[in-house]
Design a protein around this motif. Structure first.
Motif, PDB file in Angstrom:
ATOM      1  N   ASP A  33       0.862  -1.178   0.000  1.00  0.00           N
ATOM      2  CA  ASP A  33       0.000   0.000   0.000  1.00  0.00           C
ATOM      3  C   ASP A  33       0.902   1.232   0.000  1.00  0.00           C
ATOM      4  O   ASP A  33       1.551   1.545   0.984  1.00  0.00           O
ATOM      5  CB  ASP A  33      -0.895  -0.007   1.234  1.00  0.00           C
ATOM      6  CG  ASP A  33      -1.822   1.199   1.297  1.00  0.00           C
ATOM      7  OD1 ASP A  33      -1.739   2.068   0.403  1.00  0.00           O
ATOM      8  OD2 ASP A  33      -2.623   1.272   2.242  1.00  0.00           O
ATOM      9  N   LYS A  34       0.958   1.930  -1.116  1.00  0.00           N
ATOM     10  CA  LYS A  34       1.914   3.029  -1.272  1.00  0.00           C
ATOM     11  C   LYS A  34       1.704   4.160  -0.271  1.00  0.00           C
ATOM     12  O   LYS A  34       2.578   5.003  -0.090  1.00  0.00           O
ATOM     13  CB  LYS A  34       1.852   3.573  -2.696  1.00  0.00           C
ATOM     14  CG  LYS A  34       2.336   2.575  -3.744  1.00  0.00           C
ATOM     15  CD  LYS A  34       2.332   3.178  -5.135  1.00  0.00           C
ATOM     16  CE  LYS A  34       2.837   2.164  -6.166  1.00  0.00           C
ATOM     17  NZ  LYS A  34       2.835   2.702  -7.549  1.00  0.00           N
ATOM     18  N   SER A  35       0.550   4.183   0.405  1.00  0.00           N
ATOM     19  CA  SER A  35       0.311   5.215   1.411  1.00  0.00           C
ATOM     20  C   SER A  35       0.888   4.829   2.767  1.00  0.00           C
ATOM     21  O   SER A  35       0.803   5.598   3.724  1.00  0.00           O
ATOM     22  CB  SER A  35      -1.200   5.460   1.552  1.00  0.00           C
ATOM     23  OG  SER A  35      -1.844   4.309   2.053  1.00  0.00           O
ATOM     24  N   SER A  36       1.468   3.620   2.868  1.00  0.00           N
ATOM     25  CA  SER A  36       1.997   3.138   4.149  1.00  0.00           C
ATOM     26  C   SER A  36       3.450   2.709   4.011  1.00  0.00           C
ATOM     27  O   SER A  36       3.799   1.574   4.291  1.00  0.00           O
ATOM     28  CB  SER A  36       1.145   1.969   4.657  1.00  0.00           C
ATOM     29  OG  SER A  36      -0.184   2.349   4.818  1.00  0.00           O
ATOM     30  N   ARG A  37       4.304   3.609   3.575  1.00  0.00           N
ATOM     31  CA  ARG A  37       5.705   3.284   3.378  1.00  0.00           C
ATOM     32  C   ARG A  37       6.618   4.067   4.305  1.00  0.00           C
ATOM     33  O   ARG A  37       7.790   4.283   4.007  1.00  0.00           O
ATOM     34  CB  ARG A  37       6.093   3.504   1.914  1.00  0.00           C
ATOM     35  CG  ARG A  37       5.424   2.500   0.987  1.00  0.00           C
ATOM     36  CD  ARG A  37       5.962   2.553  -0.416  1.00  0.00           C
ATOM     37  NE  ARG A  37       5.430   1.463  -1.237  1.00  0.00           N
ATOM     38  CZ  ARG A  37       5.737   1.261  -2.512  1.00  0.00           C
ATOM     39  NH1 ARG A  37       6.579   2.084  -3.127  1.00  0.00           N
ATOM     40  NH2 ARG A  37       5.215   0.253  -3.171  1.00  0.00           N
ATOM     41  N   THR A  38       6.091   4.474   5.455  1.00  0.00           N
ATOM     42  CA  THR A  38       6.880   5.158   6.462  1.00  0.00           C
ATOM     43  C   THR A  38       7.214   4.179   7.568  1.00  0.00           C
ATOM     44  O   THR A  38       6.346   3.437   8.045  1.00  0.00           O
ATOM     45  CB  THR A  38       6.099   6.343   7.054  1.00  0.00           C
ATOM     46  OG1 THR A  38       5.744   7.250   6.008  1.00  0.00           O
ATOM     47  CG2 THR A  38       6.933   7.073   8.103  1.00  0.00           C
ATOM     48  N   SER A  39       8.478   4.138   7.982  1.00  0.00           N
ATOM     49  CA  SER A  39       8.863   3.257   9.081  1.00  0.00           C
ATOM     50  C   SER A  39       8.102   3.626  10.347  1.00  0.00           C
ATOM     51  O   SER A  39       7.918   4.805  10.661  1.00  0.00           O
ATOM     52  CB  SER A  39      10.365   3.362   9.341  1.00  0.00           C
ATOM     53  OG  SER A  39      11.112   2.860   8.248  1.00  0.00           O
ATOM     54  N   GLY A  40       7.651   2.617  11.076  1.00  0.00           N
ATOM     55  CA  GLY A  40       6.910   2.860  12.298  1.00  0.00           C
ATOM     56  C   GLY A  40       6.184   1.617  12.762  1.00  0.00           C
ATOM     57  O   GLY A  40       6.395   0.522  12.237  1.00  0.00           O
ATOM     58  N   VAL A  41       5.323   1.774  13.760  1.00  0.00           N
ATOM     59  CA  VAL A  41       4.582   0.661  14.342  1.00  0.00           C
ATOM     60  C   VAL A  41       3.292   0.430  13.564  1.00  0.00           C
ATOM     61  O   VAL A  41       2.525   1.358  13.327  1.00  0.00           O
ATOM     62  CB  VAL A  41       4.279   0.924  15.826  1.00  0.00           C
ATOM     63  CG1 VAL A  41       3.421  -0.194  16.413  1.00  0.00           C
ATOM     64  CG2 VAL A  41       5.570   1.070  16.621  1.00  0.00           C
ATOM     65  N   TYR A  42       3.084  -0.822  13.184  1.00  0.00           N
ATOM     66  CA  TYR A  42       1.876  -1.229  12.459  1.00  0.00           C
ATOM     67  C   TYR A  42       1.315  -2.499  13.086  1.00  0.00           C
ATOM     68  O   TYR A  42       2.002  -3.186  13.850  1.00  0.00           O
ATOM     69  CB  TYR A  42       2.190  -1.506  10.987  1.00  0.00           C
ATOM     70  CG  TYR A  42       2.606  -0.301  10.178  1.00  0.00           C
ATOM     71  CD1 TYR A  42       1.680   0.422   9.427  1.00  0.00           C
ATOM     72  CD2 TYR A  42       3.944   0.125  10.145  1.00  0.00           C
ATOM     73  CE1 TYR A  42       2.064   1.522   8.668  1.00  0.00           C
ATOM     74  CE2 TYR A  42       4.339   1.218   9.398  1.00  0.00           C
ATOM     75  CZ  TYR A  42       3.389   1.918   8.658  1.00  0.00           C
ATOM     76  OH  TYR A  42       3.774   2.999   7.909  1.00  0.00           O
ATOM     77  N   THR A  43       0.082  -2.829  12.736  1.00  0.00           N
ATOM     78  CA  THR A  43      -0.544  -4.070  13.171  1.00  0.00           C
ATOM     79  C   THR A  43      -0.521  -5.078  12.038  1.00  0.00           C
ATOM     80  O   THR A  43      -0.904  -4.758  10.905  1.00  0.00           O
ATOM     81  CB  THR A  43      -1.991  -3.830  13.620  1.00  0.00           C
ATOM     82  OG1 THR A  43      -2.013  -2.897  14.705  1.00  0.00           O
ATOM     83  CG2 THR A  43      -2.641  -5.133  14.084  1.00  0.00           C
ATOM     84  N   ILE A  44      -0.060  -6.271  12.329  1.00  0.00           N
ATOM     85  CA  ILE A  44      -0.048  -7.351  11.340  1.00  0.00           C
ATOM     86  C   ILE A  44      -0.774  -8.572  11.912  1.00  0.00           C
ATOM     87  O   ILE A  44      -1.077  -8.630  13.110  1.00  0.00           O
ATOM     88  CB  ILE A  44       1.378  -7.743  10.913  1.00  0.00           C
ATOM     89  CG1 ILE A  44       2.192  -8.276  12.113  1.00  0.00           C
ATOM     90  CG2 ILE A  44       2.092  -6.554  10.261  1.00  0.00           C
ATOM     91  CD1 ILE A  44       3.536  -8.870  11.729  1.00  0.00           C
ATOM     92  N   TYR A  45      -1.023  -9.543  11.047  1.00  0.00           N
ATOM     93  CA  TYR A  45      -1.786 -10.736  11.428  1.00  0.00           C
ATOM     94  C   TYR A  45      -1.050 -11.984  10.916  1.00  0.00           C
ATOM     95  O   TYR A  45      -1.488 -12.637   9.976  1.00  0.00           O
ATOM     96  CB  TYR A  45      -3.192 -10.679  10.829  1.00  0.00           C
ATOM     97  CG  TYR A  45      -3.982  -9.458  11.258  1.00  0.00           C
ATOM     98  CD1 TYR A  45      -4.927  -9.541  12.275  1.00  0.00           C
ATOM     99  CD2 TYR A  45      -3.774  -8.221  10.647  1.00  0.00           C
ATOM    100  CE1 TYR A  45      -5.653  -8.426  12.676  1.00  0.00           C
ATOM    101  CE2 TYR A  45      -4.495  -7.101  11.043  1.00  0.00           C
ATOM    102  CZ  TYR A  45      -5.429  -7.206  12.060  1.00  0.00           C
ATOM    103  OH  TYR A  45      -6.141  -6.097  12.462  1.00  0.00           O
ATOM    104  N   PRO A  46       0.069 -12.346  11.534  1.00  0.00           N
ATOM    105  CA  PRO A  46       0.868 -13.462  11.019  1.00  0.00           C
ATOM    106  C   PRO A  46       0.216 -14.829  11.208  1.00  0.00           C
ATOM    107  O   PRO A  46       0.498 -15.756  10.448  1.00  0.00           O
ATOM    108  CB  PRO A  46       2.167 -13.371  11.809  1.00  0.00           C
ATOM    109  CG  PRO A  46       1.815 -12.621  13.040  1.00  0.00           C
ATOM    110  CD  PRO A  46       0.725 -11.671  12.668  1.00  0.00           C
ATOM    111  N   ILE A  47      -0.649 -14.971  12.202  1.00  0.00           N
ATOM    112  CA  ILE A  47      -1.261 -16.267  12.488  1.00  0.00           C
ATOM    113  C   ILE A  47      -2.671 -16.351  11.935  1.00  0.00           C
ATOM    114  O   ILE A  47      -3.011 -17.262  11.177  1.00  0.00           O
ATOM    115  CB  ILE A  47      -1.259 -16.551  13.999  1.00  0.00           C
ATOM    116  CG1 ILE A  47       0.187 -16.631  14.516  1.00  0.00           C
ATOM    117  CG2 ILE A  47      -2.003 -17.856  14.317  1.00  0.00           C
ATOM    118  CD1 ILE A  47       0.299 -16.820  16.012  1.00  0.00           C
ATOM    119  N   SER A  48      -3.536 -15.388  12.298  1.00  0.00           N
ATOM    120  CA  SER A  48      -4.917 -15.391  11.818  1.00  0.00           C
ATOM    121  C   SER A  48      -5.519 -14.006  11.998  1.00  0.00           C
ATOM    122  O   SER A  48      -4.918 -13.130  12.635  1.00  0.00           O
ATOM    123  CB  SER A  48      -5.755 -16.419  12.593  1.00  0.00           C
ATOM    124  OG  SER A  48      -6.010 -15.962  13.911  1.00  0.00           O
TER     125      SER A  48
END
Length: 238
Positions: A33-48
């Motif tokens: 997502d080209k609007s989210s290319r700044t280093s920082g804290v994000y939420t991801i979902y590696p399991i589910s």
């Protein structure tokens, strides 16, 4: 019965929409997502979709897209912890933290991945080590597999740990009769025992009073120098 079936068909899309299929599994997905290319804290979902975790995404180093799974920078978090905490993760993504072995396994499962380790001493010197192949196995031991070393000045302190299970003070899986995690006050893929101890005790630079218990990367600073900063990060290979 027909009315009940009709209600299910109408409500099903609304229920499933709570967990859209395009949730980011890692920082590489966020980078798309080209609007989210700044280093920082994000939420991801590696399991589910029901297991969100916060991570620091490095969107700048060596092309970006890196999911940081370990950071030491100030000694604010105790890394001398047991198996359960290393499995699930601890700390704060905006500072010092460990993402968790189960999350690491999911991040590298069926996704050829690479590893970047960045580090800094107390004089401001920065180096790195990069590995073109990196994976963590399932929970039987979360075996580390790493190869393809690229030297950024740090030297290769991690390859001797490849093939080892993860060890903590309460789950000894190293290659010696003793307990490396207890001896060197950390949790890691200890062999017999280590050439890297990034989860050791946070100390301040050169200190030989206690051998190799600090945040060590031996091929750069030896065993009696504890680093100011170290960060380990993973991303899918392009």
């Amino acid at each position: 019965m027909k009315l009940l079936l009709a209600l299910v068909l109408v409500l099903a899309p609304m229920l499933t929409s709570c967990y859209p299929p395009d949730l980011p599994k890692d920082c590489s997905d966020i980078y798309k997502d080209k609007s989210s290319r700044t280093s920082g804290v994000y939420t991801i979902y590696p399991i589910s979709s029901t297991s969100p975790v916060q991570v620091y995404c490095d969107m700048d180093s060596v092309g970006g897209r890196w999911t940081v799974f370990q950071t030491r920078m100030d000694g604010s978090v105790n890394f001398y912890r047991g198996w359960d905490q290393y499995k699930t993760g601890f700390g704060n993504a905006s500072g010092e933290y460990w993402l968790g072995l189960e999350n690491l396994y999911q991040l590298t499962l069926n996704r050829p991945s690479e590893l970047l380790v960045q580090m800094e001493d107390f004089l401001g010197n920065r180096v790195f080590a990069r590995y073109t192949s990196f994976s963590v196995g399932p929970c039987e031991g979360f075996i580390l597999t790493v190869s393809g070393f690229i030297n950024g000045g740090a030297g290769d302190s991690l390859s001797p740990h490849s093939g080892m299970k993860f060890s903590t003070f309460d789950k000894d899986q190293d290659a010696i009769p003793g307990n490396c995690a207890r001896l060197f006050l950390g949790g890691f893929w200890y062999n017999s025992c280590h050439s890297a101890n990034p989860n050791g005790v946070y100390r301040w630079g050169a200190d030989g009073t206690l051998f190799a218990v600090g945040v060590d990367w031996s091929t750069w600073k030896g065993y009696d120098y504890s680093l100011k900063f170290i960060s380990m990060m993973v991303r899918p290979r392009q």
